[in-house]
Design a protein around this motif. Structure first.
Motif, short mmCIF file in Angstrom:
data_model
loop_
_atom_site.label_atom_id
_atom_site.label_comp_id
_atom_site.label_asym_id
_atom_site.label_seq_id
_atom_site.Cartn_x
_atom_site.Cartn_y
_atom_site.Cartn_z
N ALA A 1 -13.55 -28.08 -28.29
CA ALA A 1 -14.13 -26.85 -27.76
C ALA A 1 -15.26 -26.50 -28.60
CB ALA A 1 -13.18 -25.33 -27.80
N ASP A 2 -15.46 -27.16 -29.83
CA ASP A 2 -16.65 -26.89 -30.86
C ASP A 2 -17.61 -27.75 -30.78
OD1 ASP A 2 -14.92 -28.95 -31.79
OD2 ASP A 2 -14.75 -28.20 -33.75
N HIS A 3 -17.46 -28.88 -29.67
CA HIS A 3 -18.36 -29.64 -29.61
C HIS A 3 -19.99 -29.24 -29.21
CE1 HIS A 3 -20.02 -33.82 -28.82
NE2 HIS A 3 -20.57 -33.24 -27.62
N PRO A 4 -20.14 -28.18 -28.34
CA PRO A 4 -21.29 -27.78 -27.89
C PRO A 4 -21.85 -27.11 -29.24
CG PRO A 4 -19.93 -27.23 -26.24
CD PRO A 4 -18.88 -27.81 -27.34
N SER A 5 -21.38 -26.28 -30.12
CA SER A 5 -21.93 -25.70 -31.15
C SER A 5 -22.26 -26.84 -32.23
CB SER A 5 -20.94 -24.97 -31.84
OG SER A 5 -19.76 -25.28 -32.28
N HIS A 6 -21.53 -27.91 -32.05
CA HIS A 6 -21.70 -29.20 -33.19
C HIS A 6 -23.21 -29.88 -32.60
CE1 HIS A 6 -17.45 -29.92 -34.60
NE2 HIS A 6 -17.96 -28.65 -35.12
N VAL A 7 -23.31 -29.68 -31.49
CA VAL A 7 -24.39 -30.54 -30.66
C VAL A 7 -25.64 -29.35 -31.03
CG1 VAL A 7 -25.80 -31.38 -28.97
CG2 VAL A 7 -23.24 -32.15 -29.18
N ALA A 8 -25.51 -28.24 -30.74
CA ALA A 8 -26.60 -27.44 -30.93
C ALA A 8 -26.93 -27.44 -32.43
CB ALA A 8 -26.09 -25.79 -30.83
N ALA A 9 -26.09 -27.37 -33.38
CA ALA A 9 -26.52 -27.65 -34.78
C ALA A 9 -27.18 -28.77 -35.27
CB ALA A 9 -25.44 -27.48 -35.82
N PHE A 10 -26.89 -29.73 -34.61
CA PHE A 10 -27.46 -31.27 -34.60
C PHE A 10 -28.93 -30.96 -34.05
CE2 PHE A 10 -28.90 -35.43 -33.36
CZ PHE A 10 -28.37 -36.22 -34.61
N LEU A 11 -28.79 -30.74 -32.92
CA LEU A 11 -30.38 -30.42 -32.47
C LEU A 11 -31.35 -29.43 -33.53
CD1 LEU A 11 -29.56 -30.38 -28.49
CD2 LEU A 11 -30.77 -32.49 -29.90
N ALA A 12 -30.59 -28.32 -33.57
CA ALA A 12 -31.66 -27.46 -34.26
C ALA A 12 -32.01 -27.94 -35.66
CB ALA A 12 -30.44 -26.45 -34.78
N GLU A 13 -31.30 -28.87 -36.55
CA GLU A 13 -31.60 -29.51 -37.27
C GLU A 13 -32.65 -30.64 -37.31
OE1 GLU A 13 -30.04 -32.09 -41.60
OE2 GLU A 13 -28.73 -30.61 -40.32
N VAL A 14 -32.74 -31.33 -36.18
CA VAL A 14 -33.57 -32.38 -35.93
C VAL A 14 -35.02 -31.63 -35.56
CG1 VAL A 14 -34.37 -34.29 -34.09
CG2 VAL A 14 -32.07 -34.18 -35.26
N LEU A 15 -34.79 -30.50 -34.84
CA LEU A 15 -35.81 -29.98 -34.13
C LEU A 15 -36.69 -28.99 -35.24
CD1 LEU A 15 -34.81 -29.37 -30.64
CD2 LEU A 15 -36.11 -31.33 -31.42
N GLY A 16 -36.08 -29.05 -36.41
CA GLY A 16 -37.08 -28.19 -37.52
C GLY A 16 -36.39 -27.04 -37.95
N GLY A 17 -35.09 -26.70 -37.49
CA GLY A 17 -34.17 -25.57 -37.93
C GLY A 17 -33.45 -25.88 -39.29
N PRO A 18 -32.37 -25.13 -39.48
CA PRO A 18 -31.44 -25.03 -40.56
C PRO A 18 -30.61 -26.10 -40.75
CG PRO A 18 -30.69 -23.34 -39.14
CD PRO A 18 -31.97 -23.87 -38.74
N GLN A 19 -30.30 -26.79 -42.03
CA GLN A 19 -29.75 -28.22 -42.41
C GLN A 19 -28.28 -27.71 -42.25
OE1 GLN A 19 -31.40 -29.48 -45.96
NE2 GLN A 19 -33.15 -30.16 -44.90
N ALA A 20 -27.91 -27.05 -41.19
CA ALA A 20 -26.36 -26.81 -41.30
C ALA A 20 -25.51 -27.95 -40.71
CB ALA A 20 -26.19 -25.53 -40.24
#
Length: 171
Positions: free
Chosen positions: A60-79
């Protein structure tokens, strides 16, 4: 005698470098937008005949993990890196999954269709950068899913912006 030409207002509209260009992460709306995108996308995946088997055991947490990965790649936080171990962890998730080019293409297409469904930014510059990353990253996922692929524990987290050319792939 030559009279100097007075600049017209159009001379003042020369493109100047903008020192406040947002990151792709900021432009798309941050982690909330990425969370909506990945949540809705993986809802679609559950109904997709080609992708459903790939993600059948997704937590169930997979979508949030992918969102965090994409966020970091696209210039967001390093969560993602702080919580999961960065790019080596993402590579590890793809080992021995035997992904196909058809699955890769469908993954990219469905993600972009979901972005359209959610009215995410669709200006040419943003979509060009997003498609560029999705093509690049999904092709690495396929490579890393094949027999014999290994994880470089020092692999840096990809960083994607408004249009870098990375040079030819060398493995």
């Amino acid at each position: 005698m030559n009279t100097p030409i007075k600049p017209t207002p159009s001379h003042h509209n020369v493109a100047m470098p903008n020192k406040s260009v947002p990151t792709l992460y900021e432009w798309l709306g941050g982690i909330d937008a990425l969370g909506r995108l990945t949540t809705r996308f993986y809802e679609h995946v559950k109904n997709d005949l080609l992708l459903r088997p790939v993600f059948a055991h997704m937590g169930a947490d997979h979508p949030s993990h992918v969102a965090a990965f994409l966020a970091e790649v696209l210039g967001g936080p390093q969560a993602y890196s702080k919580q999961h171990g960065g790019h080596p962890h993402m590579i590890q998730q793809h080992l021995n999954r035997h992904l196909t080019q058809d699955q890769r293409r469908r993954w990219v297409t469905l993600l972009l269709e979901t972005a359209d469904e959610l009215s995410m930014p669709d200006d040419p510059e943003f979509r060009s950068a997003l498609v560029g990353y999705l093509e690049w990253g999904s092709r690495l996922a396929v490579i890393n899913s094949q027999p014999g692929a290994t994880v470089d524990q020092h692999a840096p987290m990809p960083k994607w912006g408004w249009g870098e050319v990375k040079g030819p792939y060398t493995g």
